[in-house]
Motif scaffolding. Structure first.
Motif, PDB file in Angstrom:
ATOM      1  N   LYS A 116      -3.689  13.790  -7.504  1.00 28.46           N
ATOM      2  CA  LYS A 116      -4.750  13.694  -8.503  1.00 28.46           C
ATOM      3  C   LYS A 116      -5.225  15.071  -8.941  1.00 28.46           C
ATOM      4  N   ASP A 117      -5.361  15.978  -7.987  1.00 26.57           N
ATOM      5  CA  ASP A 117      -5.935  17.297  -8.284  1.00 26.57           C
ATOM      6  C   ASP A 117      -4.881  18.377  -8.499  1.00 26.57           C
ATOM      7  N   GLY A 118      -3.734  18.245  -7.815  1.00 27.73           N
ATOM      8  CA  GLY A 118      -2.725  19.300  -7.840  1.00 27.73           C
ATOM      9  C   GLY A 118      -3.130  20.432  -6.919  1.00 27.73           C
ATOM     10  N   ASN A 119      -2.375  20.633  -5.854  1.00 29.67           N
ATOM     11  CA  ASN A 119      -2.672  21.726  -4.925  1.00 29.67           C
ATOM     12  C   ASN A 119      -1.809  22.939  -5.236  1.00 29.67           C
ATOM     13  N   HIS A 162      -7.095  26.407   2.378  1.00 32.10           N
ATOM     14  CA  HIS A 162      -7.620  26.202   1.021  1.00 32.10           C
ATOM     15  C   HIS A 162      -7.959  24.743   0.776  1.00 32.10           C
ATOM     16  N   ILE A 163      -7.033  23.849   1.085  1.00 31.44           N
ATOM     17  CA  ILE A 163      -7.263  22.447   0.753  1.00 31.44           C
ATOM     18  C   ILE A 163      -8.278  21.804   1.708  1.00 31.44           C
ATOM     19  N   THR A 164      -8.378  22.314   2.943  1.00 32.81           N
ATOM     20  CA  THR A 164      -9.424  21.826   3.840  1.00 32.81           C
ATOM     21  C   THR A 164     -10.792  22.284   3.360  1.00 32.81           C
ATOM     22  N   GLY A 165     -10.854  23.485   2.808  1.00 31.73           N
ATOM     23  CA  GLY A 165     -12.113  24.014   2.299  1.00 31.73           C
ATOM     24  C   GLY A 165     -12.655  23.257   1.103  1.00 31.73           C
ATOM     25  N   LEU A 166     -11.816  22.455   0.456  1.00 31.27           N
ATOM     26  CA  LEU A 166     -12.255  21.659  -0.693  1.00 31.27           C
ATOM     27  C   LEU A 166     -12.966  20.372  -0.280  1.00 31.27           C
ATOM     28  N   ILE A 167     -12.946  20.060   1.010  1.00 26.17           N
ATOM     29  CA  ILE A 167     -13.522  18.814   1.497  1.00 26.17           C
ATOM     30  C   ILE A 167     -14.999  19.009   1.822  1.00 26.17           C
ATOM     31  N   VAL A 183       0.862  -1.182   0.000  1.00 30.48           N
ATOM     32  CA  VAL A 183       0.000   0.000   0.000  1.00 30.48           C
ATOM     33  C   VAL A 183       0.900   1.233   0.000  1.00 30.48           C
ATOM     34  N   ASN A 184       0.797   2.011  -1.072  1.00 30.88           N
ATOM     35  CA  ASN A 184       1.565   3.245  -1.188  1.00 30.88           C
ATOM     36  C   ASN A 184       0.677   4.434  -0.825  1.00 30.88           C
ATOM     37  N   VAL A 185       1.169   5.260   0.064  1.00 26.33           N
ATOM     38  CA  VAL A 185       0.400   6.433   0.480  1.00 26.33           C
ATOM     39  C   VAL A 185       0.672   7.573  -0.499  1.00 26.33           C
ATOM     40  N   ALA A 186      -0.306   7.848  -1.340  1.00 33.55           N
ATOM     41  CA  ALA A 186      -0.223   8.977  -2.265  1.00 33.55           C
ATOM     42  C   ALA A 186      -0.949  10.161  -1.624  1.00 33.55           C
ATOM     43  N   SER A 187      -1.744  10.880  -2.390  1.00 35.37           N
ATOM     44  CA  SER A 187      -2.447  12.048  -1.851  1.00 35.37           C
ATOM     45  C   SER A 187      -3.446  12.543  -2.883  1.00 35.37           C
ATOM     46  N   MET A 188      -4.504  13.202  -2.410  1.00 33.97           N
ATOM     47  CA  MET A 188      -5.400  13.873  -3.343  1.00 33.97           C
ATOM     48  C   MET A 188      -4.637  14.916  -4.146  1.00 33.97           C
ATOM     49  N   ALA A 189      -3.546  15.429  -3.578  1.00 33.10           N
ATOM     50  CA  ALA A 189      -2.720  16.405  -4.296  1.00 33.10           C
ATOM     51  C   ALA A 189      -2.151  15.801  -5.573  1.00 33.10           C
ATOM     52  N   SER A 192       3.402  22.408  -5.738  1.00 34.77           N
ATOM     53  CA  SER A 192       3.651  21.725  -7.012  1.00 34.77           C
ATOM     54  C   SER A 192       4.601  20.544  -6.854  1.00 34.77           C
ATOM     55  N   VAL A 193       5.613  20.692  -6.022  1.00 36.74           N
ATOM     56  CA  VAL A 193       6.602  19.627  -5.860  1.00 36.74           C
ATOM     57  C   VAL A 193       5.946  18.407  -5.215  1.00 36.74           C
ATOM     58  N   TYR A 194       5.234  18.635  -4.130  1.00 35.76           N
ATOM     59  CA  TYR A 194       4.545  17.548  -3.430  1.00 35.76           C
ATOM     60  C   TYR A 194       3.498  16.906  -4.329  1.00 35.76           C
ATOM     61  N   SER A 195       2.704  17.730  -5.007  1.00 34.41           N
ATOM     62  CA  SER A 195       1.648  17.208  -5.874  1.00 34.41           C
ATOM     63  C   SER A 195       2.226  16.321  -6.968  1.00 34.41           C
ATOM     64  N   ALA A 196       3.299  16.784  -7.595  1.00 32.53           N
ATOM     65  CA  ALA A 196       3.921  16.010  -8.668  1.00 32.53           C
ATOM     66  C   ALA A 196       4.514  14.706  -8.140  1.00 32.53           C
ATOM     67  N   SER A 197       5.093  14.749  -6.945  1.00 36.69           N
ATOM     68  CA  SER A 197       5.686  13.532  -6.386  1.00 36.69           C
ATOM     69  C   SER A 197       4.615  12.493  -6.086  1.00 36.69           C
TER      70      SER A 197
END
Length: 228
Positions: free
Chosen positions: A126-129, A183-188, A118-124, A133-138
């Protein structure tokens, strides 16, 4: 039958946050868990150090489950203000670190005909925060890696899946800029951040015998944020 009582697991980033929560939940299922982290874990190891991981793998013996939770956020700045060294640093941990642990532990799983990654990715990923940019791309790279490896191992008995959490209440977010976090909490849609134990429950399921026909998949745990 769910044979977790005889299974062994390695959880990277297990010193805190999602990794620690995942380790606790797997232990509740009877899994013998070894946590890896730079500090606060059963074994002090750097996922970017191939030699150290090889030594850990040799010492531990057979490992049935691998949870890749080690990761860093990196810079909270616009893309044009980031540096190449920052990109290299984040990708070294979030992407190469995940590759390193898979290369260390997956061959044994394949030989024995059973394994769960199980690899822990992120909504970032998929969506790009914005301003991440660095974290989202990784994390997008982790998703691509998971899909590829899942296909490669599809008939081996080793299942490789990823999870894509939205904002979770972990120490990793302590250094996230307040405006970015807001910002990213407000998207939930649920209007709250997730809890580590909620994510750990999904991880435990993906590490079990209960999952048999899913690999190379991405499981969102985002309070409704996911749009695809």
């Amino acid at each position: 039958m769910n044979r977790t009582d005889s299974r062994t697991a390695v959880v990277t980033g297990g010193g805190s946050g999602l990794g620690a929560a995942a380790a606790e939940r797997l232990r509740a299922d009877g899994v013998a868990v070894t946590t890896l982290d730079l500090r606060g874990a059963d074994v002090a190891a750097d996922v970017t150090d191939e030699a150290a991981l090889a030594a850990v793998a040799a010492e531990l013996g057979p490992v049935d489950v691998l949870v890749n939770s080690a990761g860093i956020v990196g810079p909270n700045r616009p893309l044009v203000e980031t540096t190449a060294d920052e990109w290299r640093g984040v990708f070294e941990v979030n992407v190469i670190g995940t590759v390193n642990t898979m290369r260390a532990f997956v061959p044994g799983m394949r030989e024995r005909g059973w394994g769960r990654v199980v690899n822990v990715a992120s909504m970032a990923g998929k969506d790009g925060n914005p301003n991440l940019s660095v974290y989202s791309a990784s994390k997008a790279a982790v998703i691509g890696l998971t899909k590829s490896a899942g296909k490669e191992l599809a008939t081996s008995g080793v299942l490789v899946n990823a999870i894509a959490p939205a904002v979770i209440a972990t120490p990793m977010n302590d250094n996230t800029a307040p405006d970015v976090l807001a910002h990213i909490t407000g998207l939930i849609p649920m209007k709250r951040v997730g809890r580590p134990e909620e994510v750990a429950e999904l991880i435990a399921w993906l590490c079990s015998d209960r999952v048999t026909f899913s690999t190379g998949a991405v499981y969102d745990i985002s309070g409704g944020r996911a749009t695809y």
